[in-house]
Design an enzyme around this catalytic site. Structure first.
Site, mmCIF file in Angstrom:
data_model
loop_
_atom_site.group_PDB
_atom_site.id
_atom_site.type_symbol
_atom_site.label_atom_id
_atom_site.label_comp_id
_atom_site.label_asym_id
_atom_site.label_seq_id
_atom_site.Cartn_x
_atom_site.Cartn_y
_atom_site.Cartn_z
ATOM 1 N N LYS A 1 -20.099 -20.136 -12.044
ATOM 2 C CA LYS A 1 -19.284 -19.899 -13.238
ATOM 3 C C LYS A 1 -17.885 -19.440 -12.842
ATOM 4 C CE LYS A 1 -19.967 -19.711 -17.785
ATOM 5 N NZ LYS A 1 -20.860 -20.564 -18.575
ATOM 6 N N TYR B 1 0.859 -1.174 0.000
ATOM 7 C CA TYR B 1 0.000 0.000 0.000
ATOM 8 C C TYR B 1 0.894 1.222 0.000
ATOM 9 C CZ TYR B 1 -4.342 2.551 0.731
ATOM 10 O OH TYR B 1 -5.413 3.397 0.590
#
Length: 392
Positions: A96, A41
Site C-alpha cells: 500500500k 541536525y
C-alpha cells in the site's frame, strides 16, 4: 530461524520480489560536510524546532508530515486471508505504501499493531498522529473498523480514510455510473442487490444511496437485511433504514429475481440459474478475489456489463484508482477530514475520465492511466474547499 527464505520458496517470484521488504527511507537532502550537518541536525535544527513550537502550523512546511500517511492495520481482515495477525499483514501494508508513493508521490509508513480492541487502536493512532498528515486504515475487521474510523475522525484534525470501505465505494460508484450510461438507464431507475454487509458492502450501499440509486437491497449470510429483522447489529440497522424500499425478505437468490445490478462483496457463489433471473441488460460486478461470486464467463451470458476485482479480466474494480488521488488531494488542500462530498467528487472525476471511449469492456480507467491521480486529486481538493475542511 534464519533471515533467508526457505529453500522451497526461492523459486516463487512473489517471495523473490518481497525479500528484504519493498520499502526504503531515502533522504531528500545530502549531508556532505560540517556545514550541512550543522543545518540538518544540531545546532541548526534547533531554530526550526523553536519556530514550530512558536507557530505549530509550520510543521507542515518544515517537516515531511504534510506528505506522510500512516497505513495502519491490526491484521484482522487481510485480503481474502482473514485474521492472520499484524506480522503477516506487513507485506500488504508495504505494498500500500509503495502504491501511495509510485502513483501519487505520497510518502507512507506501514504500521501493524499488536492489538485489535477498537479503543486500543484509536488511542494508539491518536498518540502517533502528530507525526502524520493522514491516516489510511487498512484490513481491520468489521464491525470494529466502523467505530475506529468514526472515533479517529472525531478526534483528529487530519484525513482519516478506511480504504476497504471508501476506496471500494468510490471505484464501484464510478464504474456503475458508466455501466448505467452504457445501458441507457438512470441511477434512479435501478434496483441493486449487494452481496455482503461488511466494510465494503456497507460503504458501497451508503454511497449508492447518496448518489440517488433507485432501490438497493443488501444481503448478509442470513439473507436480505430489512427493518425489524432479528439480530441486526447497529450498522446493519442503519443499512436497513436507508435500503430495501421494496421490503424484500428471504434469500439473496430471491432478491436477484428481476434485479438490474448485482454487486458482489463477499465470497458467496451465485448459481447461474439465479443470475439468469435478473433483468435484461443486467450489470454484474462480482468482486470477490480470487474467485468472483459469478465467474465472468457465466456473467457475460446474462449481463450487458461485467466487472470483477481481478486484473486478468476487463473492468477491474481496484482501490488503487481511488486512495492515492484521494490522499493527494486531501493533503494538497491540508484537509481536516475526508467528507462524503469529497468521496463523491472522486467517483465523478474517475468516471468522467472514460468519456467517449466508453465500452462494455471499458467502464473504468486502467490503474496505470496517468490521468487518474491528477483528476481525482484536483476534484477532492476542490470539494474539500467547498465543504469547508481545507486549510490551503
Amino acid at each position: 530461524m534464519t533471515n533467508q527464505p526457505r529453500s522451497h520458496l526461492t523459486d516463487d517470484p512473489a517471495f523473490v520480489l518481497h525479500e528484504g521488504g519493498k520499502l526504503n527511507v531515502v533522504s531528500s537532502v545530502d549531508v556532505n560536510d560540517n556545514e550541512g550537518l550543522s543545518l540538518a541536525y544540531t545546532p541548526g535544527v534547533a531554530r526550526v524546532c523553536s519556530g514550530i513550537a512558536e507557530t505549530p502550523d509550520l510543521v507542515d512546511t518544515y517537516t515531511w508530515r504534510s506528505n506522510l500517511v500512516a497505513v495502519v492495520t491490526d491484521g484482522s481482515a487481510v485480503l481474502g486471508l482473514g485474521d492472520i495477525g499484524p506480522e503477516a499483514a506487513l507485506p500488504v501494508m508495504e505494498g500500500k505504501a509503495l502504491l501511495f508513493n509510485q502513483f501519487a508521490g505520497v510518502n507512507a509508513v506501514p504500521i501493524a499493531l499488536s492489538c485489535n480492541e477498537a479503543d486500543a487502536i484509536v488511542e494508539t493512532v491518536e498518540r502517533m498522529a502528530p507525526s502524520f498528515g493522514g491516516v489510511n486504515l487498512e484490513d481491520i475487521a468489521a464491525p470494529r473498523c466502523f467505530d475506529i474510523e468514526r472515533q479517529l475522525r472525531e478526534r483528529l484534525d487530519i484525513p482519516v480514510f478506511h480504504d476497504d470501505q471508501h476506496g471500494t465505494a468510490i471505484v464501484t460508484v464510478a464504474a456503475l455510473r458508466n455501466a448505467v450510461r452504457l445501458t441507457g438507464r438512470g441511477f434512479d431507475e435501478l434496483r441493486v442487490v449487494v452481496s455482503g454487509a461488511g466494510a465494503a458492502g456497507v460503504a458501497v450501499t451508503k454511497m449508492l444511496v447518496d448518489s440517488g440509486i433507485g432501490d438497493i437491497a443488501v444481503a448478509d449470510s442470513k439473507g436480505v437485511i430489512y427493518e425489524g429483522r432479528e439480530g441486526l447489529t447497529p450498522i446493519k440497522e442503519d443499512i436497513a433504514q436507508i435500503s430495501n424500499k421494496a421490503g424484500l425478505r428471504g434469500s439473496i437468490e430471491t432478491a436477484l429475481e428481476g434485479a438490474d445490478v448485482f454487486i458482489g462483496l463477499s465470497a458467496g457463489e451465485i448459481p447461474e440459474s439465479v443470475v439468469a433471473t435478473m433483468a435484461d441488460d443486467a450489470i454484474i460486478f462480482a468482486m470477490a478475489n480470487p474467485n468472483p461470486e459469478v465467474h465472468p464467463e457465466v456473467a457475460h451470458r446474462h449481463a450487458s456489463v461485467v466487472a470483477t476485482g481481478r486484473s486478468d479480466f476487463p473492468n477491474q474494480i481496484n482501490n488503487v484508482l481511488a486512495f492515492p488521488g484521494v490522499f493527494r488531494g486531501a493533503l494538497d488542500a491540508r484537509a481536516t477530514d475526508v467528507t462524503e462530498g469529497m468521496k463523491l467528487a472522486a467517483a465523478t472525476a474517475l468516471a468522467d475520465l472514460v468519456s467517449d471511449d466508453l465500452a462494455g469492456d471499458y467502464i473504468i480507467p486502467s490503474t496505470f492511466d496517468s490521468r487518474v491521480v491528477p483528476a481525482v486529486a484536483a476534484a477532492v481538493a476542490q470539494q474539500a474547499r467547498a465543504d469547508g475542511v481545507a486549510r490551503a
